[in-house]
Design a protein around this motif. Structure first.
Motif, short mmCIF file in Angstrom:
data_model
loop_
_atom_site.label_atom_id
_atom_site.label_comp_id
_atom_site.label_asym_id
_atom_site.label_seq_id
_atom_site.Cartn_x
_atom_site.Cartn_y
_atom_site.Cartn_z
N PHE A 76 11.41 0.69 3.60
CA PHE A 76 13.63 0.08 3.31
C PHE A 76 13.62 1.68 2.97
O PHE A 76 15.07 1.58 3.84
CB PHE A 76 13.49 -0.42 1.42
N LEU A 77 13.96 2.56 2.32
CA LEU A 77 14.85 3.77 2.40
C LEU A 77 14.95 4.57 4.00
O LEU A 77 15.68 4.86 3.95
CB LEU A 77 13.95 4.62 1.41
N PHE A 78 13.36 4.87 4.48
CA PHE A 78 13.72 5.23 6.11
C PHE A 78 13.89 4.20 6.73
O PHE A 78 13.73 4.65 8.27
CB PHE A 78 12.42 6.11 6.24
N GLY A 79 13.94 3.06 7.42
CA GLY A 79 14.25 1.64 7.19
C GLY A 79 13.59 1.76 9.43
O GLY A 79 13.83 1.88 9.78
N ALA A 80 11.99 1.87 8.80
CA ALA A 80 11.30 1.59 9.45
C ALA A 80 10.99 0.29 10.20
O ALA A 80 10.57 0.11 10.98
CB ALA A 80 9.87 2.50 8.59
N ASN A 81 11.48 -0.71 9.45
CA ASN A 81 11.31 -2.09 9.62
C ASN A 81 9.85 -2.39 10.00
O ASN A 81 9.79 -2.75 10.90
CB ASN A 81 12.26 -2.92 10.44
N ALA A 82 8.87 -1.90 9.44
CA ALA A 82 7.53 -2.38 10.05
C ALA A 82 7.04 -3.87 9.44
O ALA A 82 8.29 -4.23 7.88
CB ALA A 82 6.45 -1.45 9.30
N SER A 83 6.14 -4.91 9.87
CA SER A 83 5.93 -5.49 9.33
C SER A 83 5.77 -5.73 8.34
O SER A 83 4.71 -4.44 7.45
CB SER A 83 4.79 -6.65 10.38
N LEU A 84 5.74 -7.06 7.06
CA LEU A 84 4.71 -6.90 5.90
C LEU A 84 3.15 -6.69 5.80
O LEU A 84 3.05 -5.98 4.94
CB LEU A 84 5.15 -8.07 5.39
#
Length: 120
Positions: A76-84
């Motif tokens: 969330f902090l670095f905005g990587a938007n990886a899948s759960l």
């Protein structure tokens, strides 16, 4: 006269305390973060060693909770938007590596200390 054995805290207290302290120190290590997932120092490793020395593998659930939380928070902090699923895989891999290395270290440390105590 029989010596009383110190009472161990409950599993829930150990888990909660380790998770909160580990996460707090992880937050502190973020002050020295140069880039995502890269820190100059990592104080939670010290908490892992102390927790494993004091409580053995009973400390592992608290460490697991903290690692899963910090992995999701990092995303969330670095905005990587990886899948759960990818985040859970990463957290699991980090947890098992982290616990294995430090658990083996604490076993060796305890064995060495016992050997030294027996000699004296």
């Amino acid at each position: 006269m029989e010596a009383q054995k110190a009472q161990q805290p409950s599993w829930l207290i150990i888990t909660g305390l380790v998770a909160v302290i580990w996460t707090s120190l992880w937050s502190l290590s973020m002050l020295m973060t140069a880039s995502p997932y890269d820190s100059v120092w990592f104080p939670p490793a010290g908490i892992t060693v102390v927790a494993l020395l004091l409580y053995g593998l009973r400390a592992a659930p608290g460490i697991l909770i903290a690692i899963i939380f910090t992995t999701y928070f990092n995303d969330f902090l670095f905005g990587a938007n990886a899948s759960l699923l990818d985040l859970l895989k990463g957290a699991s891999g980090f947890f098992f590596t982290h616990i294995t290395v430090f658990w083996l270290y604490t076993l060796l440390f305890r064995k060495t200390v016992r050997r030294i105590i027996r000699r004296n």
